[in-house]
Structures are given as structure tokens and as C-alpha cells.
Design an enzyme around this catalytic site. Structure first.
Site, PDB file in Angstrom:
ATOM      1  N   TYR A   1       3.900   5.483  11.573  1.00 21.68           N
ATOM      2  CA  TYR A   1       4.268   4.100  11.888  1.00 21.68           C
ATOM      3  C   TYR A   1       5.179   3.438  10.853  1.00 21.68           C
ATOM      4  O   TYR A   1       5.618   2.326  11.055  1.00 21.68           O
ATOM      5  CB  TYR A   1       3.016   3.243  12.132  1.00 21.68           C
ATOM      6  CG  TYR A   1       1.966   3.315  11.030  1.00 21.68           C
ATOM      7  CD1 TYR A   1       2.101   2.553   9.876  1.00 21.68           C
ATOM      8  CD2 TYR A   1       0.851   4.139  11.159  1.00 21.68           C
ATOM      9  CE1 TYR A   1       1.139   2.596   8.874  1.00 21.68           C
ATOM     10  CE2 TYR A   1      -0.107   4.208  10.162  1.00 21.68           C
ATOM     11  CZ  TYR A   1       0.036   3.431   9.025  1.00 21.68           C
ATOM     12  OH  TYR A   1      -0.893   3.496   8.027  1.00 21.68           O
TER      13      TYR A   1
ATOM     14  N   HIS B   1      -3.739   4.382   4.550  1.00 26.66           N
ATOM     15  CA  HIS B   1      -4.798   3.369   4.681  1.00 26.66           C
ATOM     16  C   HIS B   1      -6.110   3.956   4.170  1.00 26.66           C
ATOM     17  O   HIS B   1      -6.785   3.384   3.327  1.00 26.66           O
ATOM     18  CB  HIS B   1      -4.928   2.930   6.142  1.00 26.66           C
ATOM     19  CG  HIS B   1      -6.156   2.125   6.404  1.00 26.66           C
ATOM     20  ND1 HIS B   1      -6.341   0.859   5.888  1.00 26.66           N
ATOM     21  CD2 HIS B   1      -7.295   2.402   7.101  1.00 26.66           C
ATOM     22  CE1 HIS B   1      -7.527   0.393   6.258  1.00 26.66           C
ATOM     23  NE2 HIS B   1      -8.118   1.316   6.988  1.00 26.66           N
TER      24      HIS B   1
ATOM     25  N   ARG C   1       0.859  -1.177   0.000  1.00 28.31           N
ATOM     26  CA  ARG C   1       0.000   0.000   0.000  1.00 28.31           C
ATOM     27  C   ARG C   1       0.894   1.225   0.000  1.00 28.31           C
ATOM     28  O   ARG C   1       1.416   1.626   1.033  1.00 28.31           O
ATOM     29  CB  ARG C   1      -0.854  -0.043   1.276  1.00 28.31           C
ATOM     30  CG  ARG C   1      -2.004   0.926   1.303  1.00 28.31           C
ATOM     31  CD  ARG C   1      -2.595   0.970   2.697  1.00 28.31           C
ATOM     32  NE  ARG C   1      -1.807   1.830   3.556  1.00 28.31           N
ATOM     33  CZ  ARG C   1      -1.665   1.669   4.859  1.00 28.31           C
ATOM     34  NH1 ARG C   1      -2.211   0.653   5.479  1.00 28.31           N
ATOM     35  NH2 ARG C   1      -0.938   2.516   5.566  1.00 28.31           N
TER      36      ARG C   1
END
Lengths: 385, 456
Positions: A296, A287, A283
Site C-alpha cells: 500500500y 505496522h 512508521r
């Protein structure tokens, strides 16, 4: 005066960058047609697709990328509520959706707008869905990118991660019981393999052998949870072993490999039943528009995956075959931009859904209770409340 | 006309934010994708990109401004050929009308529901029809068998339904007659096989999903409510889910907390479901046949204690009872007792007790809990002026609460006393025989409530 501390966003530092498993594809048993440069040097033979098929594949991937970029900006400027980026996952879903026949059923997750385009959905109807306008198949009831259209044999996605995996297996089982030749594919992510429904559906599929492809897009992250916190298994594919379901790993950024293994699984489905395909992808984007991946994961990890970007890889393959030129590229980019601009303008100008329509389709025929609510709402709106 | 740049919503929950920094100044040229400002929310700092091409004409909200509401214009962009003098012509931001809240009318003298209600209850059984004695168990089996003969798409799935013939022997003989393709034993995973059934319904079949009991179906509530009940709606009317979820509901006898819960109000709460809970064998048969023919998901709540009870059932080839109709099982003039499932039995006993005291009770069997047959209830209350509801489940947010609210709203002037509710004790079901008995309503409790509404 004491200052308020803002709520913690993410405890701890971003995870150290993990190199793409594609760097070690052979060692990890990840099937490929193309190498990182787009040359057909993988373990799988070049499927030698006809030029028209290759062009359709490439154009769809480029259009999906352009839609994603445009939608992201529309969301960021407040013209759209929400966005689910598909950046980086174009090959995984376009390659697999193209390997299915038009009558086959597709159960979508939420990063597969290309499947809709391949089945003939118009850009305007997609943007109408994104904007929540009337005149799109889902009547303004679903979040942007939670797509589907039964008329195209694409089942509107369910929001609960993985809860629809048994639906796909059940629908495939129904086709088998009825004796028709329809095949099924269901998309889900790495995170969904932690859901009980994934295991129930795989277990059932091992016993009853419905003609279905379980297509796991392992994109590395379930929001902020990396795959090594999702499973201790060496791969997601190997979970099929426990249920006697054929399984394999494929380079999800290699559209030719994805196409080839999906087509094969489809052809076997009548006799062998279910397959589990793990498409190893990444990805590249957020998100969703509510996320902030910088908290993160590190830019270096994303950069390493940019090298495996499926679009330049397929473009180089086409160029090497003499099927694509810089002029073709320029024309395609301009065409995508123009089509999207037209679709955005047309969709944004469409009216919102009619008040009162929200009482339709709760049941096949409305009860007195639904009619009562509708009548009251319309009377309130009519009389100014 | 200049383009308004609005305060963006960076997430669906964001209502306001801070314009932290402008990355452009008035007079700067911008194009799609250019960064123009930094916005801060309680979650993160985000950079905002221009969507359109133009010249920044005016910055309306200076850097550092806090609590800027989403959709407030923060800058104006001049398109090609526009001058600063055009700035004052900028359109106001689009007004989003507030949705009218769903509120019940405060004091509806006219029960609007009645006007839109189904036609009055017709005789479901033609006069002169012969009756045969049959258990609820056999009536349910016959209903499934008749519908499976009638429609090749109907099939039964669940734990132990095939060779074992059902944990409560409801599917006796079905495997023999219809074979293993239509009577299917599933692995023990309620959310799994419920999801498979839902998928089979999407795929054109008409599954009957048997839960050994509805206690175990809690694991499948997500599949029932989020998937089966909402798909027709979420698909824009494109995909329906014709499926029946059936099994024993509520307390049996001495099976304690995790096997004795009534789920009637859980499912009756949800749009997209029909919910039925028959009492006698005739209704069990007729309603199950209707449920199997329904285009919507139907929750069919049975009662284990009633399975072996015999009732008169019409001797008809096709006895079908419509969903959404209550039935007056005993006529009376002083008080209406509203019940469903086994509570009808207790209510009929209570009516006998009351008759001995000179109180004439009318007992209404709801049969369908969603949709509720409000007209039949209101007609009864208009006659008796008193209402008692009975259920074995917990009273909080229960079926009785719904009935009481509706009767009060639509028939306030008919009532001579507040609606009374009788239900199970508000505790998990205990195991000990004496405590279990005390946790469930009985005829005496119902009679006491009825007397109270009659001020006796």
C-alpha cells in the site's frame, strides 16, 4: 484442473508517495529545534540540555533501534511470535518520556519501548516479555511490545486502539482530586483519534482540566489507512481547539523539539490542565510482523522519510557540539549489540510461566471457581490428563 | 551442536507455508541479517534472514515444498568449529505441550466445588436487631452515603447524579452532603465516562459509576469487560480496578425494546467481574456497601420497579452483606425455585399459589450471580430434589442455563426431575401493554413449571 485464486491482499496500487510534511515544517506550523541536518536552526530555541541528558537521549534511541532490529529478526526466524516495530519513532517517544519526571505516569501505546528503558527496565526483562517467559512483570500474558510496569509508573497498555485515553485522563483527574502533583502522559497514534474515547477524554479534559498530555504520534499510517483517510482536518492537533485543550504540532523526528514542547506542557499542566501534542513522524517499518506495507505504500515515500531519520540528526547535533565522536559511536553500537545478545540468551533460557498461574489475578482474591479450575488443571497435568 | 533453522511463523495465525526458494546453498557462510530463503503464505511472500552466524550445513526442506508446518526444522547451521559430521547431533525442535482443554468432569459424583466453597451462610444480622421500613431507593442512597463518609476516596459519577439527584432519584441529598468534587455530573457518553471512572480507579480512587440504566451501558461494555475486568490480570496483578457500575437493569414498565433488557448473563459470563442483583432493601444496602469496598470491579444490577418498594432493613450502623452468598427467602421441601432481583417477588407469589395446592416450595434468592453460591443451591436441591430457575431475561445462555448445568453436574443423583427454566420471551420487548405482560414471566408461569417438576 482449475487453479485456485489466492485471496486478494490489497485492492489497488500503493498510494502515490506523499512527501514528508517535515519538508514544509514552518509553513505547516510544525515546531522544530533541528533542521534536517541536525543543526539548531528551527523556530524553537535550542534547549541546551546538559551533555549527560543528551547522551542519555541518544543512547536510548540507538538502543531502541537495535532492539527493534534484533526483535524483528527473531520474529522472522520464528523464535518470537509477533513484533511491533518502532523504527523511525525513537525521537517522538524517547524525547517526550524524558521530559516527564520519574513519578509521572505514562500510559503506553505499543511503539514506545524506550519509555521502559528510561524508567530502568532491564533488557532481559523486556526480552522475557517478548518471549513470553516467567519473571517479567506481566507474567507472560501480553503480546510482545505491549509493555508496562506499574512499579515504574508505566501503565500496561490496552490493546484496543485509543480505549485507554479516558483511563489516562481519569487517572490524572484522580490525582487532581487528591491534590497530588503527579503529571500524566498518554501515547496513541493518528488512528486512535477516530475513536469515540479520544473525543470523550478530550471533552472531559477541557471541562475538568486534569494534568495530562495527550501525545499523538502521527506516523502517517494506521495499518494501510493513510492520514488523509483518517481525518479531513488540517492536523490532528487542531482537534484540541474544539475542546479548549492547548495543542500544537511538533517535528516528531526531532528529539530536542519533542523534549522542549513536552516539558513545557508538563510545566503548564497544574494550571492549564491538558495539552494535545501531535508529533509528526513516520512508521519506517511494518505496522506489525503480520503486515506487508509494500502492498500500500511506495519505497520512494519511505526513502524520503529516511532522510529525516531522528538518529543521524541527533548524532550530527552532538558531533557539532563536540559531544560525540566516531569512536563513541563505534563503542555504543558494540555495547548495544553485546547487551542485547546477553539479554536474548538469558531471556530465552528463562522458564515459561508455571501452569496454574493463569488463574492468579483474575480477581484480587480467587473464588472457589478459580481454585477449582486450578486444582483440576494441576491434577490433570500431574496424572498425565 | 548445529543450530536448527525452523520454519518461521510470519504472523500469529500462520500454521504452515511454502519454502519457495533457497537463497543460500549448503556450504555457504551466513551471518545475522543475511537473506537465506523465501517463504510463501496465503498472505504474502517474505524473506527470511539468518539470526546466527555459521555455515549452512544441510537444507532439510527443498525449495518448492508446500505445507511446511511452522517450527519444522528446514535447515541446519554449523557454528564455528563444527563439521558436517556434527549434523546428526542436531536437537529435535522444542516440543510444545498441548494445553489441557478446560473441560468439566463428565459425571462428578462429588461436587468438588463444595469443598472449595465459602463457609456456610452465617446470620448476617445479629439476633434481636431492630428493623426499620425503608425503600430500596433510600437503602441504596444510604449505602453510598455511609461508604462515602467512611472512605474519602469513594465518589459518585454519572449522568444527572448531582443537581438533578439521579434520573431515578437514587442520589438524593448526596451533592448537599459531599459537594461537587465527590458527586459529579458527566457528559452524556457512556464509554467516555466509564473509561474516565476506570482511570480514576487506576489512579487510587473508588468510583461509583451510575448508569441511568444498563441499557445505555452497552456502549461501555468494552470499557467494563476489556478494561476494568481484565486489567488486574493483564498487568500481572499490579493494577486493580476497584469500581462499582450500578443502575437499573431489565424491564421497567412500558419502555419497550431498547430500555427493557436484562444484562445479568452478559456480565456474569466474564472473569474479572463480580455481579450482584439484590431483591430487597436490606440486601440492596448491604451488598452495595460490600461492592464499594471490593478490590474488583462490581456490576450492581438494580430494578426500577423495586426502587419505590419498602422492606425491613436492619437498623445497624454498618449492615454489610458479603458478595457470593445466596439467601433462602422461603423454606420448603418439595421444589427449589432459584431467582434473583424482581423474579424473587414473582417466585414468592408462586410459592403461595403452590402452598395452596399442597406443594411446599423453597425460594432461593441468588443475590450474587458471579460468583454463584453453588453450595447453598446444592443443599437446597438435596432437600427438595427438584429445581426451577427464574429470570426475566432471555433463557438462551442465561443465568438459569448456568444454574441448571451446575446443578445437573454436581447433584445429578439428587434430582427427581429435569431442571426447569422460566424466563422472558425470546423477542425484543414490545411496547403494547398486553404484549409486554406476555413477554415476562409471572407467578403462574413459575408455579406451572414447579408443578411439572413435581409431576403434578
Amino acid at each position: 484442473m482449475p487453479t485456485e485464486t489466492p485471496p486478494a491482499q490489497f485492492l489497488g496500487d500503493p498510494r502515490p508517495a506523499v512527501p514528508p510534511p517535515l519538508d514544509r515544517a514552518r509553513e505547516l506550523g510544525i515546531h522544530q529545534v533541528l533542521d534536517i541536518e541536525g543543526r539548531p536552526r528551527g523556530d524553537l530555541p535550542d534547549p541546551d540540555l546538559p551533555p549527560a541528558t543528551l547522551h542519555r537521549m541518544y543512547r536510548t534511541m540507538v538502543l531502541v533501534r537495535a532492539i527493534d532490529e534484533r526483535g524483528w529478526r527473531l520474529q522472522r526466524s520464528g523464535r518470537m511470535e509477533f513484533w511491533i516495530p518502532s523504527r523511525g519513532q525513537e525521537a517522538a517517544h524517547v524525547g517526550s518520556a524524558m521530559a516527564m519526571d520519574a513519578d509521572d505516569w505514562i500510559f503506553l501505546a505499543d511503539r514506545e519501548p524506550g519509555a521502559m528503558l528510561l524508567r530502568g527496565a532491564s533488557l532481559q526483562s523486556l526480552f522475557a516479555q517478548f518471549f513470553g517467559r516467567a519473571g517479567e512483570p506481566l507474567k507472560g500474558r501480553r503480546l510482545p511490545l505491549l509493555l508496562g510496569d506499574r512499579a515504574l509508573n508505566i501503565v500496561p497498555c490496552m490493546t484496543q486502539v485509543g480505549a485507554y485515553i479516558p483511563h489516562a485522563a481519569g487517572a490524572a483527574w484522580a490525582a487532581k482530586l487528591r491534590g497530588d502533583g503527579t503529571r500524566f502522559i498518554v501515547y496513541f497514534g493518528d488512528g486512535a483519534t477516530s475513536r469515540g474515547e479520544f473525543h470523550s477524554a478530550m471533552n472531559f479534559a477541557g471541562i475538568h482540566r486534569p494534568p495530562i498530555i495527550f501525545f499523538c504520534q502521527n506516523n502517517g499510517w494506521a495499518v494501510s489507512t493513510p492520514t488523509d483517510r483518517q481525518t479531513a482536518s488540517a492536523s490532528f492537533a487542531e482537534k484540541g481547539e474544539a475542546y479548549a485543550v492547548d495543542n500544537l504540532r511538533v517535528d516528531g523526528n526531532d528529539p530536542l523539539a519533542v523534549y522542549a514542547v513536552t516539558r513545557q506542557a508538563r510545566e503548564r499542566a497544574g494550571e492549564r490542565g491538558a495539552s494535545l501534542i501531535e508529533a509528526v513522524t513516520y512508521r519506517l517499518g511494518f505496522h506489525t510482523s503480520s503486515d506487508n506495507p509494500d502492498l500500500y505504500r511506495l519505497p520512494a515515500e519511505v526513502a524520503a522519510w529516511e532522510r529525516w531519520d531522528p538518529i543521524p540528526r541527533l548524532r550530527r547535533y552532538l558531533e557539532d557540539k563536540g559531544l560525540w565522536s566516531p569512536a563513541d559511536e563505534e563503542e555504543l553500537v558494540a555495547q548495544c549489540q553485546a547487551e542485547i545478545e546477553g539479554a536474548v540468551a538469558a531471556a530465552e533460557a528463562m522458564p515459561p510461566p508455571e501452569p496454574g498461574g493463569q488463574f492468579d489475578d483474575v480477581l484480587a482474591a480467587p473464588t472457589w471457581r478459580l481454585e477449582e479450575q486450578r486444582a483440576r488443571l494441576l491434577a490433570d497435568l500431574d496424572g498425565g490428563g | 551442536m548445529p543450530i536448527s533453522i525452523l520454519m518461521p511463523a510470519l504472523s500469529p495465525t500462520m500454521t504452515e507455508g511454502t519454502v519457495a526458494n533457497w537463497l543460500v546453498a549448503e556450504g555457504d557462510k551466513v551471518g545475522p541479517g543475511d537473506l537465506i530463503a523465501e517463504i510463501e503464505t496465503d498472505k504474502a511472500t517474505m524473506e527470511v534472514e539468518a539470526v546466527d552466524e555459521g555455515v549452512v550445513g544441510r537444507i532439510l526442506v527443498p525449495a518448492g515444498t508446500e505445507n511446511v508446518a511452522v517450527n519444522t526444522p528446514i535447515a541446519l547451521l554449523l557454528a564455528d568449529g563444527e563439521a558436517a559430521s556434527d549434523l546428526d547431533a542436531a536437537p529435535p525442535p522444542p516440543a510444545i505441550p498441548a494445553a489441557p482443554a478446560v473441560a468439566e468432569p463428565p459425571a462428578p459424583a462429588v461436587p468438588a466445588a463444595v469443598a472449595a466453597a465459602p463457609p456456610p451462610l452465617e446470620a448476617e444480622v445479629p439476633a434481636g436487631t431492630a428493623m426499620v421500613a425503608m425503600t430500596v431507593r433510600d437503602a441504596l442512597r444510604d449505602a453510598m452515603a455511609e461508604e462515602m463518609r467512611r472512605d474519602g476516596n469513594v465518589f459518585l459519577m454519572g449522568e444527572e447524579v448531582a443537581e438533578y439527584q439521579g434520573a431515578y432519584k437514587i442520589s438524593q441529598g448526596l451533592l448537599d452532603e459531599f459537594g461537587p468534587r465527590r458527586v459529579i455530573d458527566t457528559p452524556i457518553t457512556e464509554h467516555g465516562f466509564t473509561g474516565l471512572g476506570v482511570g480514576a480507579a487506576f489512579g487510587g480512587l473508588r468510583p461509583i459509576v451510575e448508569f441511568m440504566t444498563f441499557n445505555f451501558a452497552m456502549q461501555a461494555v468494552d470499557q467494563i469487560v476489556n478494561s476494568a475486568a481484565k486489567t488486574l490480570y493483564m498487568s500481572g496483578g499490579q493494577m486493580n480496578c476497584p469500581i462499582v457500575f450500578r443502575g437499573a437493569n431489565g424491564a421497567a414498565s412500558r419502555v419497550a425494546a431498547q430500555h427493557s433488557q436484562c444484562y445479568a448473563s452478559w456480565y456474569a459470563h466474564c472473569p474479572g467481574l463480580s455481579v450482584v442483583a439484590p431483591y430487597d432493601a436490606a440486601d440492596a444496602k448491604g451488598l452495595l456497601k460490600s461492592a464499594i469496598r471490593e478490590p474488583n470491579p462490581v456490576i450492581f444490577l438494580e430494578n426500577e420497579i423495586l426502587y419505590g418498594r419498602s422492606f425491613e432493613v436492619p437498623d445497624l450502623d454498618d449492615h454489610v452483606v458479603p458478595i457470593g452468598r445466596a439467601r433462602i427467602v422461603r423454606s420448603g421441601s418439595d421444589v427449589t425455585i432459584v431467582a434473583f432481583s424482581i423474579a424473587v417477588d414473582w417466585s414468592l407469589q408462586a410459592a403461595e399459589l403452590l402452598a395452596a395446592e399442597g406443594i411446599s416450595a423453597e425460594v432461593v434468592d441468588l443475590r450474587s450471580l458471579r460468583p454463584l453460591d453453588l453450595p447453598t443451591l446444592l443443599q437446597s436441591v438435596a432437600k427438595t430434589n427438584r429445581c426451577v430457575t427464574v429470570e426475566e431475561g432471555w433463557l438462551g445462555c442465561g443465568i438459569g442455563a448456568e444454574v441448571a448445568a451446575r446443578v445437573m453436574a454436581a447433584a445429578f443423583d439428587d434430582l427427581d426431575a429435569p431442571v426447569a427454566r422460566v424466563g422472558g420471551a425470546d423477542v425484543p420487548m414490545p411496547y403494547a401493554a398486553n404484549l409486554e405482560k406476555l413477554a415476562l414471566p409471572d407467578a403462574e408461569a413459575i408455579a406451572a413449571a414447579a408443578r411439572a417438576t413435581c409431576y403434578r
